[in-house]
Design a protein around this motif. Sequence first.
Motif, short mmCIF file in Angstrom:
data_model
loop_
_atom_site.label_atom_id
_atom_site.label_comp_id
_atom_site.label_asym_id
_atom_site.label_seq_id
_atom_site.Cartn_x
_atom_site.Cartn_y
_atom_site.Cartn_z
N LEU A 25 15.33 24.84 18.84
CA LEU A 25 15.05 24.85 17.52
C LEU A 25 14.35 26.63 17.33
N VAL A 27 13.50 28.75 14.08
CA VAL A 27 13.28 28.97 12.68
C VAL A 27 12.97 30.33 12.28
N HIS A 58 9.75 15.98 18.18
CA HIS A 58 10.99 16.73 17.73
C HIS A 58 11.36 17.84 18.68
N TYR A 61 9.59 24.44 19.58
CA TYR A 61 10.47 25.51 18.45
C TYR A 61 9.79 26.81 18.66
N ASN A 222 20.73 21.56 6.35
CA ASN A 222 19.62 21.49 7.25
C ASN A 222 18.57 20.49 7.19
N LEU A 225 15.70 19.94 9.59
CA LEU A 225 14.68 20.99 9.57
C LEU A 225 13.91 20.36 8.28
N ARG A 228 11.83 17.21 9.32
CA ARG A 228 10.63 17.78 10.34
C ARG A 228 9.73 18.43 9.44
#
Length: 293
Positions: A25, A27, A58, A61, A222, A225, A228
């Motif tokens: 992940l 971002v 999850h 990231y 998305n 996301l 989360r």
Amino acid sequence: MPMLRRCLMLLVIFTLVTGANAANLVVRHVQPESDKDQRHQYFIELLELALSKTEASHGSYTTQTCAVRMMQDRALQQVQRKRCIDIVWTMTSLERESKLLAVRIPLLKGLLGQRVLMIRREDLRRFKDIQQLSELGQMRAGQGMGWPDIEILEYNRLPVIEGKTYEGLFGMLERGRFDYFPRGISEIGAELKQHQREGFVAEPRILLSYPAPIYYFVNPENTALAERLEQGLRLAIDDGSFDALFRKFNYHKLADLMENRLVFKLRNPSLHPKTPIDEDKLWVLPNLVKNLR
């Protein structure tokens, strides 16, 4: 034995694949709109906090800053087109919530809609006798092109002059292109420090107040996301770490700046019906927000 070995091998492969995916992940977010723009640090740290709260459930990231500097409208378009950035934090509106997926947790707990007027020092006398919203309506506000505040101000009969860039608005105020620049009480302190040379001041009496939650927005596809982030933010709210970050930036003290001011309550015609007005724990001044629905 061969069957056991094969099962173990499949288990290892499955673990490696799922582990790689969980760690995958990334971002991507915006960078400040100018070298003087300090508005973003809180939201970046809050993003990291929300993601860290969900790391166990999850996966890991990484956050990255987009190398391209862009204005708010372009950033929203880039998220919509899945280019360069995955997330923006900005004030909500019906239009924005129709194009992007909002994580409906007010990141500033409603402070963004509490606006103090940034003005030129020499104009203090022009504002000192204002008692009615109609009198303020004889002056011109400055706002960035595409900002949702424009619709709110104009709906409440406050004329607006638009500027193309965030930094350019300060130059426009200095040159008298408009009379006042409404700034969130969480923004104006840092901005006055950054623009000491221009001689701006915070008008000491007037407060414009309207519901203006600022949310994280992601691409409508998305959903993972968005879910989360909402889960992470709610975990942070429940364990107190959200408020700890809020206090770190001294935002909890800003409500004091609203005391003893002449408050002009403005209607926000673009407030989404699903705005979580009734969740008191999401707002620093829940009763004020409810009164402005």
